[in-house]
Design a protein around this motif. Structure first.
Motif, mmCIF file in Angstrom:
data_model
loop_
_atom_site.group_PDB
_atom_site.id
_atom_site.type_symbol
_atom_site.label_atom_id
_atom_site.label_comp_id
_atom_site.label_asym_id
_atom_site.label_seq_id
_atom_site.Cartn_x
_atom_site.Cartn_y
_atom_site.Cartn_z
ATOM 1 N N LEU A 70 15.090 9.163 -1.307
ATOM 2 C CA LEU A 70 14.282 8.151 -1.988
ATOM 3 C C LEU A 70 14.457 6.779 -1.350
ATOM 4 C CD1 LEU A 70 14.867 9.219 -5.691
ATOM 5 C CD2 LEU A 70 12.743 9.434 -4.389
ATOM 6 N N LEU A 71 15.692 6.433 -1.015
ATOM 7 C CA LEU A 71 15.941 5.141 -0.393
ATOM 8 C C LEU A 71 15.320 5.068 1.002
ATOM 9 C CD1 LEU A 71 19.579 4.566 -1.621
ATOM 10 C CD2 LEU A 71 17.521 3.349 -2.376
ATOM 11 N N LYS A 72 15.334 6.181 1.724
ATOM 12 C CA LYS A 72 14.691 6.218 3.040
ATOM 13 C C LYS A 72 13.178 6.028 2.875
ATOM 14 C CE LYS A 72 14.185 9.010 7.178
ATOM 15 N NZ LYS A 72 14.484 10.278 7.833
ATOM 16 N N LEU A 73 12.614 6.694 1.894
ATOM 17 C CA LEU A 73 11.184 6.572 1.618
ATOM 18 C C LEU A 73 10.818 5.130 1.281
ATOM 19 C CD1 LEU A 73 8.673 8.445 1.258
ATOM 20 C CD2 LEU A 73 9.241 8.493 -1.163
ATOM 21 N N LEU A 74 11.662 4.473 0.491
ATOM 22 C CA LEU A 74 11.415 3.091 0.092
ATOM 23 C C LEU A 74 11.859 2.096 1.156
ATOM 24 C CD1 LEU A 74 12.341 3.346 -3.676
ATOM 25 C CD2 LEU A 74 10.053 3.230 -2.651
ATOM 26 N N GLY A 75 12.468 2.580 2.224
ATOM 27 C CA GLY A 75 12.850 1.727 3.341
ATOM 28 C C GLY A 75 11.653 1.291 4.174
ATOM 29 N N ASP A 76 10.504 1.907 3.926
ATOM 30 C CA ASP A 76 9.269 1.511 4.597
ATOM 31 C C ASP A 76 8.664 0.325 3.858
ATOM 32 O OD1 ASP A 76 6.869 2.495 6.472
ATOM 33 O OD2 ASP A 76 6.060 1.892 4.523
ATOM 34 N N LYS A 77 8.378 -0.758 4.582
ATOM 35 C CA LYS A 77 7.890 -1.999 3.965
ATOM 36 C C LYS A 77 6.603 -1.781 3.162
ATOM 37 C CE LYS A 77 6.321 -6.625 5.148
ATOM 38 N NZ LYS A 77 5.978 -7.531 6.244
ATOM 39 N N ARG A 121 5.430 1.053 1.758
ATOM 40 C CA ARG A 121 5.687 1.829 0.531
ATOM 41 C C ARG A 121 6.474 1.021 -0.489
ATOM 42 N NH1 ARG A 121 5.896 6.197 4.331
ATOM 43 N NH2 ARG A 121 8.140 6.004 4.569
ATOM 44 N N LEU A 122 7.444 0.245 -0.032
ATOM 45 C CA LEU A 122 8.224 -0.575 -0.954
ATOM 46 C C LEU A 122 7.320 -1.609 -1.638
ATOM 47 C CD1 LEU A 122 10.977 -1.259 -2.159
ATOM 48 C CD2 LEU A 122 11.362 -2.765 -0.205
ATOM 49 N N THR A 123 6.430 -2.207 -0.877
ATOM 50 C CA THR A 123 5.490 -3.177 -1.442
ATOM 51 C C THR A 123 4.564 -2.497 -2.439
ATOM 52 O OG1 THR A 123 5.581 -4.463 0.603
ATOM 53 C CG2 THR A 123 3.757 -4.933 -0.904
ATOM 54 N N MET A 124 4.081 -1.307 -2.102
ATOM 55 C CA MET A 124 3.222 -0.545 -3.027
ATOM 56 C C MET A 124 3.937 -0.302 -4.350
ATOM 57 S SD MET A 124 1.616 2.453 -0.708
ATOM 58 C CE MET A 124 0.166 2.218 0.293
ATOM 59 N N VAL A 125 5.173 0.156 -4.260
ATOM 60 C CA VAL A 125 5.936 0.460 -5.475
ATOM 61 C C VAL A 125 6.165 -0.800 -6.294
ATOM 62 C CG1 VAL A 125 8.176 1.289 -6.321
ATOM 63 C CG2 VAL A 125 6.969 2.565 -4.543
ATOM 64 N N LYS A 126 6.461 -1.910 -5.641
ATOM 65 C CA LYS A 126 6.636 -3.167 -6.367
ATOM 66 C C LYS A 126 5.329 -3.586 -7.042
ATOM 67 C CE LYS A 126 8.850 -6.760 -7.859
ATOM 68 N NZ LYS A 126 9.950 -6.686 -8.813
ATOM 69 N N MET A 127 4.212 -3.408 -6.356
ATOM 70 C CA MET A 127 2.914 -3.720 -6.967
ATOM 71 C C MET A 127 2.665 -2.826 -8.174
ATOM 72 S SD MET A 127 0.517 -4.256 -3.593
ATOM 73 C CE MET A 127 -1.002 -4.429 -4.552
ATOM 74 N N LEU A 128 3.018 -1.553 -8.049
ATOM 75 C CA LEU A 128 2.808 -0.596 -9.142
ATOM 76 C C LEU A 128 3.762 -0.827 -10.307
ATOM 77 C CD1 LEU A 128 2.171 2.658 -7.094
ATOM 78 C CD2 LEU A 128 0.482 1.298 -8.343
ATOM 79 N N ASP A 129 4.786 -1.626 -10.079
ATOM 80 C CA ASP A 129 5.727 -1.944 -11.150
ATOM 81 C C ASP A 129 5.027 -2.713 -12.272
ATOM 82 O OD1 ASP A 129 8.279 -1.943 -12.354
ATOM 83 O OD2 ASP A 129 8.745 -3.913 -11.512
ATOM 84 N N HIS A 144 0.826 7.324 2.635
ATOM 85 C CA HIS A 144 1.926 6.624 1.964
ATOM 86 C C HIS A 144 1.983 7.009 0.484
ATOM 87 C CE1 HIS A 144 3.378 4.017 5.136
ATOM 88 N NE2 HIS A 144 2.172 3.495 5.347
ATOM 89 N N VAL A 145 0.830 6.985 -0.172
ATOM 90 C CA VAL A 145 0.773 7.288 -1.604
ATOM 91 C C VAL A 145 1.193 8.734 -1.852
ATOM 92 C CG1 VAL A 145 -0.757 7.482 -3.600
ATOM 93 C CG2 VAL A 145 -0.944 5.505 -2.093
ATOM 94 N N ARG A 146 0.747 9.651 -0.990
ATOM 95 C CA ARG A 146 1.114 11.058 -1.156
ATOM 96 C C ARG A 146 2.633 11.241 -1.068
ATOM 97 N NH1 ARG A 146 2.880 14.823 1.808
ATOM 98 N NH2 ARG A 146 2.487 13.759 3.769
ATOM 99 N N LYS A 147 3.272 10.542 -0.132
ATOM 100 C CA LYS A 147 4.728 10.643 -0.008
ATOM 101 C C LYS A 147 5.417 10.143 -1.268
ATOM 102 C CE LYS A 147 4.956 10.407 5.026
ATOM 103 N NZ LYS A 147 5.408 9.658 6.189
ATOM 104 N N LEU A 148 4.935 9.044 -1.819
ATOM 105 C CA LEU A 148 5.513 8.506 -3.054
ATOM 106 C C LEU A 148 5.284 9.457 -4.227
ATOM 107 C CD1 LEU A 148 4.430 4.784 -2.647
ATOM 108 C CD2 LEU A 148 6.757 5.701 -2.428
ATOM 109 N N LYS A 149 4.113 10.061 -4.265
ATOM 110 C CA LYS A 149 3.792 11.004 -5.339
ATOM 111 C C LYS A 149 4.641 12.265 -5.205
ATOM 112 C CE LYS A 149 -0.032 13.447 -7.455
ATOM 113 N NZ LYS A 149 -0.019 14.815 -6.986
ATOM 114 N N ASP A 150 4.737 12.802 -3.987
ATOM 115 C CA ASP A 150 5.531 14.011 -3.756
ATOM 116 C C ASP A 150 7.004 13.800 -4.093
ATOM 117 O OD1 ASP A 150 3.220 15.266 -2.924
ATOM 118 O OD2 ASP A 150 3.744 15.278 -0.787
ATOM 119 N N ALA A 151 7.479 12.570 -3.920
ATOM 120 C CA ALA A 151 8.879 12.249 -4.213
ATOM 121 C C ALA A 151 9.125 12.065 -5.714
ATOM 122 C CB ALA A 151 9.296 10.998 -3.464
ATOM 123 N N GLY A 152 8.052 11.992 -6.494
ATOM 124 C CA GLY A 152 8.211 11.818 -7.936
ATOM 125 C C GLY A 152 8.337 10.372 -8.371
#
Length: 115
Positions: free
Chosen positions: A14-21, A23-31, A54-62
């Motif tokens: 999960l941390l590796k996935l969020l290590g991408d700028k 994806r991390l920005t997307m997740v922060k926006m979705l917060d 990017h979204v598919r990776k975040l979705k697949d990771a839960g």
């Protein structure tokens, strides 16, 4: 109160996935905002296939969940996920990204595909 724990391998993934700028920005926006792919395309000035990947990776990771609204799919953080506490604790240290949504609104591009 017992806190949910996750395996170290899963946390590392999960941390590796969020290590991408992006994806991390997307997740922060979705917060604080639900978004569709078309909005991310505008924010990141990237192709729809790249954003969808990017979204598919975040979705697949839960981390992210999707809701269908007509023909459109809206993404949000999966706050019921076992991984949400880890994601939330990380997001507390990331600058707010609401200005990106405000820019979309000012340009008339906020959920323009869903109207």
């Amino acid at each position: 109160m017992l806190e949910a724990t996750i395996e170290i391998e899963r946390a590392a993934l999960l941390l590796k996935l969020l290590g991408d700028k992006t994806r991390l920005t997307m997740v922060k926006m979705l917060d604080s905002n639900d978004c569709c792919v078309c909005e991310f395309v505008e924010v990141f000035k990237a192709s729809q296939p790249a954003i969808s990947q990017h979204v598919r990776k975040l979705k697949d990771a839960g981390i992210v969940t999707e809701t269908r609204r007509g023909q459109w799919i809206i993404y949000s953080l999966d706050k019921s996920s076992d991984y949400y506490p880890l994601v939330q604790s990380l997001l507390q240290h990331i600058p707010n990204q609401n200005y990106r949504i405000k820019e979309l609104e000012e340009q008339g591009l906020r959920i323009s595909c869903c109207e």
